[in-house]
Design an enzyme around this catalytic site. Sequence first.
Site, short mmCIF file in Angstrom:
data_model
loop_
_atom_site.label_atom_id
_atom_site.label_comp_id
_atom_site.label_asym_id
_atom_site.label_seq_id
_atom_site.Cartn_x
_atom_site.Cartn_y
_atom_site.Cartn_z
N THR A 171 -24.63 19.23 1.77
CA THR A 171 -23.30 18.63 1.70
C THR A 171 -22.74 18.31 3.09
O THR A 171 -22.03 17.34 3.27
CB THR A 171 -22.35 19.60 0.97
OG1 THR A 171 -22.99 19.99 -0.26
CG2 THR A 171 -21.03 18.97 0.66
N CYS B 247 -31.17 -0.84 14.16
CA CYS B 247 -32.59 -1.04 13.80
C CYS B 247 -33.13 0.17 13.03
O CYS B 247 -34.28 0.16 12.60
CB CYS B 247 -33.44 -1.36 15.01
SG CYS B 247 -34.20 0.05 15.84
N CYS C 86 -33.74 4.84 22.80
CA CYS C 86 -33.11 4.17 21.66
C CYS C 86 -32.19 3.09 22.22
O CYS C 86 -31.17 3.38 22.82
CB CYS C 86 -32.31 5.16 20.83
SG CYS C 86 -31.24 4.40 19.60
N HIS D 202 -8.43 16.59 6.68
CA HIS D 202 -7.23 16.18 5.96
C HIS D 202 -5.97 16.84 6.52
O HIS D 202 -6.03 17.93 7.07
CB HIS D 202 -7.37 16.54 4.47
CG HIS D 202 -8.47 15.79 3.78
ND1 HIS D 202 -8.33 14.49 3.37
CD2 HIS D 202 -9.74 16.15 3.46
CE1 HIS D 202 -9.47 14.09 2.82
NE2 HIS D 202 -10.34 15.08 2.86
#
Lengths: 502, 127, 421
Positions: free
Chosen positions: A41, A447, A410, A50
Amino acid sequence: MKTDVVIIGGGVIGTAIARELSRFNINIILIEKEDDVAMGTSKGNSGIIHAGYNDDFNTLKGELNIKSNPKFDKLCADLKILFKRIGSLVIGFSQEDFRKLKELKENGEKNGIENLEIIRGPKLFELEPNLNPQAKYALYAPSAGIISPYKFTIALADNAVINGVKVLLETEAKDIRIEEKQVYGVVTNRGLIETRIVINAAGLHADEIAEAAGDNFKINPIKGEYQLFDKQWGNLVNHILFPIPTKLSKGILVAPTVHDNLLIGPNSYWVKDKDDPATTKAGTEEVCEGARKLVPNLPHQDLVASFAGLRADIEGRNDFIIEASKKIRGFINVADIESPGLSSVPAIAEMVSGILKEVVKEISPQLELNCQDDFVETLVEQPKFADYLDKTGEWQEIVEKDTDYGEIICRCEKVSKGEILRAIHQPLPARSLDAIKRRVRAGMGRCQGGFCSPKVLKILSEELKISPLKVSKKGPGSEILKTKTKEIIKETGVKFKDEVRV
Amino acid sequence: MEQNKIICISCPIGCRMTIQSKDGKITSIIGNACPKGIKYAEEEFINPLRILTTTVKVIGGELPLVSVKTEKSIPKRLLLKAMVEIAKIEVKAPVKIGQVIKDYLLGTGVSLVATRNIKRVDSNLFS
Amino acid sequence: MKLEYDLVIIGGGPAGLAVALEARRNTVKDILLLERDKYLGGILPQCIHNGFGVQYFKEELTGPEYAGRFITKLKDCQINVKKETMVINITSDKRIIAINRDDGLLHIQSKAVVLAMGCRERTREAIAVPGSRPAGIFTAGTAQRYINIEGYMPGREVVVLGSGDIGMIMARRMTLEGARVKAVLEIMPFSTGLIRNKVQCLDDFNIPLKFNHTITRIEGGKRVEKVTVAQVDKNLQAIPGTEEEISCDTVLLSVGLIPENELTSEAGIKLDPVTRGPIVNENRETEIEGIFACGNVLHVHDLADFVTEEGEIVGRAVGEYLKGNRKFRSQPIKIFPGDNIAYVVPQHIDFIVPGRKKIKLFMRVKKPEERVKINLIDDKGRVLTAYKKRIVTPGEMVSVFLPEVLLDDKLKNITISIKRD
C-alpha cells in the site's frame, strides 16, 4: 535469532514504528517479505497529507491525522525528503455540494483546524485556472500537503537502520509462536526469530498474522488505480483537487506530485486478491472520467505510468486498529490503516510507542525502556543532480571529488551514477531495478527505463558482485534476463537440425 | 499441380502472387503488378536466399559479442542450422570489421564476416 | 570548463555524423560533436541486421557497417568529439551545458547548434496496456540492446505488440537465437513497418502477424506469465468474445517512436504537435536562427539513409548560416498537410537561393491508399504540381519535389493533399 521486538511489515507504518522505537535501548528486527520496503500500500497511494477535516476527532483516524499533520514539516526536513504543503481544494458544483463543503468545514473546525475557507467565484479560478469552469465552490485547506509515500517509507527505514534496527528483507512471517498466551517468537521462511513482542504492521495481510495470534478480523482489499503524467504537467494544478467525498473514499483527485508529475486517481473497488495490483481498462477510464470532472483538459498524450495500489479495509469498521491484543500478551495490532493512514503516520508511531511501554511493563518489568543518548534523528542530505541544474558550479565541486557524479545514467530524470551507487550502499540498500528507481528515480521518467535499465542492471551486477542474470526488477523470480545470448540455441540446436521450420 | 503464395518485396505495394508449378517447374505466376514481381517470384520459388546477420562470442573484448553477417546470401532453409553452428564459434579480440570469422559456413562457400570492430580489453566484468 | 565553437552537434548517431562531415566539407571550422553514449553511431551498432545504405551507398550494409563508414571518415577530418557526455541544457542564445566524468560541467558557447538527439520508444505505459507490472516487458529497442550488445537473452517465449520495424526485426532476431515468438499483434489493419520486414522477419519464420489485434491484459506477479489478446473494432476497442490467452515470459513493444525534444522545448523552440519535432524551414532550421535539427529528433524516419540525407542538408545550411550570406524571402511560404497527409517537413520555405532547382519535401500519410495523386495546392485551390504514386503507406516516408519555378513572391501557403487518381 533473538530480539526484543519484531515488527512484521515494511510499509510506512512498520518502518515509522521501527524508527520511533529505535529511540529506545532495545533490539528491534523488522521483517518484510518483499525485496524492499514500501512494496504494498505504501507505494501505490496518492501521497497526500490530509488537513484532517474528513473524520470525527473522536475516532483514531480523526485524532491521529490532526495530531500528525503539523509534524510533517520537521519530520520530512529531518529525513531529507520533499514535503510540499500546497493545500487542498474540495470542489463543489451545486447547492447540495455547498452544504457538504460547509459540513466538512464545520467538522474540520471542530477538530481544531483554524484556517479552512470556502472559496467561490473568480478567486477559485485564480487559484486554479485549469479547473472545470462549472465549478462553483471549494473548501480550501492550506495545511494539506503532498509527499512521496515510498520515499518517506525508505527514509524512515534508513533512519531506523542507522539507529540499530535490523531490517530483514525477503523474510516472511509464517506463524507466531505462542506459549501460554504469551508471544515467544515469529516463524519465518528463514527460521525462527525469538521475541516476546510482535508488532503486526502487515498491512493487507495483518488479518492473517493476527489470526495466528488468535485475533479475528478480516481484511478486504480495496483497489485504487492511478495515472501519472509527464513532469511538464505538474503545474496544471496548484493544489490537491478533490471531489466531494463519499462514504467509501475521498474520490478521484487531481494533484501535482513532489516530483512535478501530475497524478490522477484513485477509483475504489473491492477485490479478492491482496497481491494483485494490476490495472484495468475500465479502471483507467473511470479514473480519467473522474479526473476530467475536476480538470477537463488532461494531457493524455503524455501519460508516463499507470499503477494500482491496494488498501486495507475491514468491512463494517471505520477506524484504525491500534492496540495490544486482549488475548495474547506481547502482541500489538496496527491494522486497518486506511485513509488517512499516511497522514497519521507520526502519531501512529508515537501511539504504538506508548502501547509498547505498557506491554513491556506487563510482560518484562525488568526490561527498562530508556532512550538512547546517541539516537540520530536526521539523515544526511544526499545531493541529486536534478536539484543542481541551476547551480552547476556546486555540482562541479561534487564531480571533482567523485567522478561518478559526472556520469549521467538516467537521462529523463537526470540521475548520475554516483547517486545510483549511493542507493546500492545506503543504510537500507537497493537490490533491484525498482528499488533503485524508488530511491533515485532512475527509470521513473518518460522512457520508463528503456535507455537506463541496461546500464543500471550492469551497475547492480558489478556492485553486488552477482551475474547480470541474477539482477531482478523486484526480487527473486523477477530477473530481467533469461540466459546468455547463444545459450538457448545451443540447448535447442539439436532439435532444429532435422526439423524443417523454414 | 502445386500452388505457392509469395508476397513481393520489390516495392511497398507488396503484391500477393500465386505461383502454380508442376514437378518443380513454374507454370504460371499471377497477382504481380509489374515485371519485377515475376523475377522476384521466380527467385523465391527456385532458391530463396537471405543474408544472415547475427553475433559471435568474443573473448577478451570490450563487448561480449561481435556483430557478423554472411558475406553473400545463403539458402533460406539453412538459416537456423547456421545459427546452431555460429553459436559454437568463439573469436578472440581484437576483431576488425570485415574480418573473416568462419570460412565455408555449412559448406556453402560463403564466409561469415565481422561487421564492426571490437577492441581488446584485459578484463570484461560483464561477460 | 568554458569552450567556444562555430558548431556544436548534439548527438553522434547517423544524423549528427552526417552533419559533422558535411559541415566540414562546407568549410565550418571549429566543430564539437557531443555524444552521450560510449560509442558513436547512435542506435546503429545494435541494429546488426542489413538493409542500410541501399539509397545512400547503393549497397546493402548492416547498421554497424553503415555507422562505421561515417565514423572512419570523421576520424580523418579532425572533428572534436566528446563521448559519454550528456547535454543538460541549451539556451536560445546557443549556450550549452553538458556534463561528463572527466570535465565535470562544460559551458559551451556556439555560433550554430544542431539538435540530433534522436528519439525514444513509446512505452507500455504510454499506450496504457492494462494488467500487472512484472519483469519481462521490454521495448523492442531495449531488448535489442540486451541481445546484440550486452549478450543476454531477455526471454524465451515472446509476444510482440506492434508491427513497427524494430518489433518485426526483433521477432526474427529472437527466433534465430532460439526463442519462440508466438505472435506479433498489430492494432491497425495494416503493418506500420516495411513490407520487406514483414516477409523476411515474420513470414520466413512462420511467425503469425495478427492485424486488428492488441493485448488487453498482461498477467504475472514477478515475471510475465501470459497475455490476453483480443481483436479490435474500427474504433480500436477490443471486441468482447474474441479474447484469447497466450502464455509467454516476455512482451516486446514496438508501438512507435517519439522524438526526444525535452532540450528543444527548454530552449523555447516550438514543436509540431504531429511530428513532435521542431518546426523547421527548408534548411531544417528551427524558429531560433542558427539552431538546426535533423534525423529522428525532427521527425521519425523509416530509413537511416534519409537521416543521413537530412544531416547533409543541415551541414550545408550551417555553412551558409555561418558565412552570413543568406537571403530571406519577403515572407515565408508555409506548407500544410492536407487530405491523408499526417505531416510535411519542412513546414515552411524561408530563403531565396540562386540556382536552386527544387526542394525535397518529406511526408507521411495517415492511412494506406493505392493509385493516388499527391497534389501541391496553392491558396486559391489551384494544383501547382502533382505526382502519381502507385501506393502510399504510413510505414514508408513519401517524398516529392517542389520545383523552385513555382515559388513566386505572392505564394503564401501550399497544401499537400492526396487524391484518388
